[in-house]
Design a protein around this motif. Structure first.
Motif: not given
Length: 505
Positions: A454-477
């Motif tokens: 679960v953590s591996i999949v979430s981290i793979l989502c977290l880094i690009p979402l944070s980079s592309s959508h900032g604060f909102i991307g972090i909470w999506f992840a």
């Protein structure tokens, strides 16, 4: 025909989650047992996040930089604490099993003793009929009273305290000497205005690490013997002390973030002293010999539990690090939202603790009917609690945001994070409850491996979402992370795998 189809479907393990759902609030023996454990445990477990939330509220009025700095430090401290405590994750299960086994053994021995006494008394009745009759009842009564007041011999309790104390000292030394490089790794570099207050807070807060881990170990022991009122009392006293000391040290003594850290450390040592004083009355903490200490039992699944704890906390810590890299304003807003998110979600840990303690006892007695009923009830309670928290926070946070800061930019980002905090409450609660249920079944291997995935999949989502959508991307992840956690727990029980194979019978 439809009735037969429904009957067959109801036999699937998946339907254990909906078993007797109409009776979720029924005040039967099981419901009362869950409530007696869950309510005090929930309040006790949520006490530390609430204390951090109070620290956040006081520090937020110093400035957004200090608020962001403390947010990073708290994220680091919590991450290291949860890694350090990994051998003690299973203490509640071990204590519940030993206490149940000990009680059954004691009752069996006492029944045999009473039968022997009755046999002897029957032979002596002709000689001393009245005296024997009187002594018989007083002897039985005396034995019962003695048993009720005897301190329990639970080797896991003694082992847990030693392990907790040692790990706490190691954690404190590690954080004190490695504070600056760790903060640099978290994105707080030498030229950042957050570095000095973050370093001050982290070093001072680290002095309380031995008390924190010792307190967590003792709370686990109390939960194992199904006493959640004592930890609640201790944490309430400690948190009240923290609330009183915070403004004194922060504003009167003008210690700023250092004052918040000092107040928190004092409260943690106060909690530990109260718990230790109470535990000595219930449990014999001095084993007959060193051999009685069961360190190997705690370390047996140590690697798997370590993997799980790192995986479970790394994603949130990485999220805090990414928020810090976006600047002090996003980090300040993230800190407020995260502390609210954790404080409310940890209310669900009360249900998880109740499920863990009752299930461990049920599995120790091979009482699968009670195991099934307990799993059903705590998960149904969790569903209701999650929906209640969502509505409560949706309404309350619209008015409570200004308690944490008056900075307009931070308040704007908090308003962006509120929908994520409120919408994920039901998912969070179910994720925590599933964890407790699987721990109660001693299903540590699955908990570890599923959390890593679960953590591996979430981290793979977290880094690009944070980079592309900032604060909102972090909470999506983070929403994806908690959803996958809940699904992993649902999958194990819903398909009747591992220790839940009896559900397929």
């Amino acid at each position: 025909m439809l009735f037969l189809v429904w009957t067959n479907l109801a036999k699937l393990p998946l339907f254990v989650l909906f078993k007797d759902i109409r009776n979720v609030f029924r005040k039967d023996e099981l419901g009362l047992e869950i409530a007696q454990i869950a309510v005090p445990a929930a309040l006790a477990l949520a006490a530390d996040p609430v204390a951090s939330l109070i620290d956040t509220a006081f520090i937020g009025h110093i400035g957004p930089v200090e608020l962001a700095a403390v947010g990073v430090s708290i994220a680091v401290f919590n991450q290291v604490s949860k890694i350090a405590i990994f051998p003690l994750v299973s203490v509640t299960t071990f204590v519940a099993e030993e206490d149940t086994t000990g009680r059954l053994s004691s009752e069996l021995q006492e029944n045999e003793t009473i039968e022997d006494v009755f046999a002897i008394n029957k032979e002596m009745e002709e000689l001393l009929p009245k005296a024997v009759s009187a002594n018989k009842s007083s002897s039985i009564s005396g034995n019962s009273t003695k048993r009720d007041h005897e301190r329990r011999h639970i080797p896991s309790a003694s082992s847990a305290l030693v392990v907790g104390c040692v790990l706490g000292v190691i954690q404190a030394l590690f954080l004190i000497f490695a504070a600056k490089p760790i903060l640099n790794f978290m994105g707080v570099h030498s030229d950042s205005p957050m570095l000095i207050p973050a370093q001050q807070y982290l070093i001072l807060r680290s002095l309380g690490a031995p008390a924190v881990l010792l307190s967590l170990a003792m709370q686990g022991v109390f939960r194992g013997i199904k006493d959640t009122k004592t930890p609640l009392y201790a944490t309430v006293v400690g948190d009240v002390a923290n609330i009183i000391l915070d403004p004194i040290f922060i504003f009167i003594f003008r210690l700023d973030v250092r004052g918040a850290a000092i107040a928190h450390v004092i409260s943690q040592y106060l909690i530990s002293l109260i718990l230790l004083w109470a535990l000595i009355k219930h449990v014999d903490l001095l084993p007959p010999s060193i051999k009685d200490l069961q360190f190997s039992r705690f370390l047996k699944n140590g690697f798997m539990l370590l993997m799980r704890v790192i995986a479970a906390t790394f994603c949130v810590t990485l999220a805090a690090s990414l928020a810090a890299r976006h600047g002090s304003t996003p980090m300040a807003a993230f800190q407020v939202c995260l502390q609210i998110w954790l404080a409310t979600s940890l209310l669900a840990d009360g249900l998880a603790v109740a499920g863990q303690a009752i299930l461990a006892s049920a599995f120790a007695k091979n009482d699968y009917n009670k195991a099934k009923a307990t799993a059903s009830r705590v998960l149904q309670f969790g569903l209701v609690l999650g929906m209640f928290l969502s509505v409560f926070l949706l309404v309350g946070l619209q008015f409570a945001s200004r308690l944490f800061t008056e900075d307009i930019n931070v308040l704007h980002l908090i308003s962006v994070g509120i929908p994520f905090v409120t919408a994920t409450q039901t998912i969070n609660v179910l994720a925590f409850v599933f964890d407790g249920v699987n721990y109660g079944a001693s299903d540590f291997a699955y908990s570890a491996y599923s959390m890593v995935l679960v953590s591996i999949v979430s981290i793979l989502c977290l880094i690009p979402l944070s980079s592309s959508h900032g604060f909102i991307g972090i909470w999506f992840a983070l929403t994806i992370f908690m959803s996958l956690r809940a699904f992993a727990g649902f999958l194990r029980i819903g398909t009747g795998m591992g220790p839940w194979s009896f559900l397929r019978g």
